[in-house]
Design an enzyme around this catalytic site. Structure first.
Site, mmCIF file in Angstrom:
data_model
loop_
_atom_site.group_PDB
_atom_site.id
_atom_site.type_symbol
_atom_site.label_atom_id
_atom_site.label_comp_id
_atom_site.label_asym_id
_atom_site.label_seq_id
_atom_site.Cartn_x
_atom_site.Cartn_y
_atom_site.Cartn_z
ATOM 1 N N SER A 80 0.820 -1.218 0.000
ATOM 2 C CA SER A 80 0.000 0.000 0.000
ATOM 3 C C SER A 80 0.850 1.263 0.000
ATOM 4 O O SER A 80 0.370 2.332 -0.360
ATOM 5 C CB SER A 80 -0.949 0.006 1.206
ATOM 6 N N HIS A 128 9.890 -1.412 1.972
ATOM 7 C CA HIS A 128 10.036 -1.540 3.421
ATOM 8 C C HIS A 128 9.899 -2.994 3.797
ATOM 9 O O HIS A 128 9.190 -3.756 3.147
ATOM 10 C CB HIS A 128 8.960 -0.711 4.141
HETATM 11 P P1 AMP Z 1 2.471 -2.387 2.793
HETATM 12 O O1 AMP Z 1 0.986 -2.627 2.824
HETATM 13 O O2 AMP Z 1 3.308 -3.640 2.738
HETATM 14 O O3 AMP Z 1 2.842 -1.375 1.742
HETATM 15 O O4 AMP Z 1 2.807 -1.769 4.209
HETATM 16 C C1 AMP Z 1 2.566 -0.438 4.531
HETATM 17 C C2 AMP Z 1 2.424 -0.358 6.014
HETATM 18 O O5 AMP Z 1 2.601 0.988 6.417
HETATM 19 C C3 AMP Z 1 1.070 -0.805 6.561
HETATM 20 O O6 AMP Z 1 1.242 -1.893 7.458
HETATM 21 C C4 AMP Z 1 0.536 0.436 7.252
HETATM 22 O O7 AMP Z 1 -0.182 0.162 8.438
HETATM 23 C C5 AMP Z 1 1.803 1.215 7.534
HETATM 24 N N1 AMP Z 1 1.661 2.658 7.650
HETATM 25 C C6 AMP Z 1 0.954 3.497 6.834
HETATM 26 N N2 AMP Z 1 1.077 4.769 7.257
HETATM 27 C C7 AMP Z 1 1.887 4.739 8.350
HETATM 28 C C8 AMP Z 1 2.393 5.719 9.238
HETATM 29 N N3 AMP Z 1 2.086 7.033 9.083
HETATM 30 N N4 AMP Z 1 3.196 5.342 10.261
HETATM 31 C C9 AMP Z 1 3.494 4.030 10.425
HETATM 32 N N5 AMP Z 1 3.061 3.050 9.621
HETATM 33 C C10 AMP Z 1 2.257 3.389 8.601
#
Ligand code: AMP
Length: 113
Positions: free
Chosen positions: A94, A99
């Site tokens: 997302s 990461h």
């Molecule tokens: P992915 O879905 O693998 O791209 O992981 C993105 C992650 O970022 C998700 O687990 C979200 O909960 C996390 N995330 C999104 N915005 C933030 C934020 N502002 N601080 C910390 N984590 C976040």
């Protein structure tokens, strides 16, 4: 309107985060919506949208992310943990700034959903 990702804005301290580790190449902070008791994201400072676009010159950086993730797991007292890197919206990516998820503190099943 900035075209920076949320993670680039966290790295640049434009957005707050619960930071657990930082060095010159990466930043690690707790996921805002944790799916396990420990859920930390290890993010390279150099942005890249998807791991499929990594170049050979980034091998060292990506290895460093894994090393940092393992140190964080140790720091969190985890004996078992899972490292996840989603590539593509269809598997759950997302945020398009690569990461590594460090997940632990509960039992997990396999295969992932
Ligand atoms: P992915 O879905 O693998 O791209 O992981 C993105 C992650 O970022 C998700 O687990 C979200 O909960 C996390 N995330 C999104 N915005 C933030 C934020 N502002 N601080 C910390 N984590 C976040």
């Amino acid at each position: 309107m900035s075209d920076k990702t949320i993670f680039a804005r966290i790295i640049d301290r434009e957005l707050p985060a619960d930071i657990v580790y930082e060095d010159d190449r990466c930043l690690a902070f707790r996921d805002i919506a944790p799916v396990a008791p420990t859920h930390v994201l290890v993010v390279p400072k150099e942005p890249l949208d998807k791991i499929e676009n990594m170049t050979e010159s980034m091998e060292g950086l990506v290895g460093h992310l894994v090393f940092v993730a393992s140190q964080i797991a140790k720091q969190e007292g985890l004996t078992g943990f899972r490292l996840v890197m989603n590539n593509g919206a269809e598997v759950g990516q997302s945020v398009f700034h690569i990461h590594l998820h460090v997940l632990g503190g509960r039992s997990m099943s396999w295969p992932p959903g």
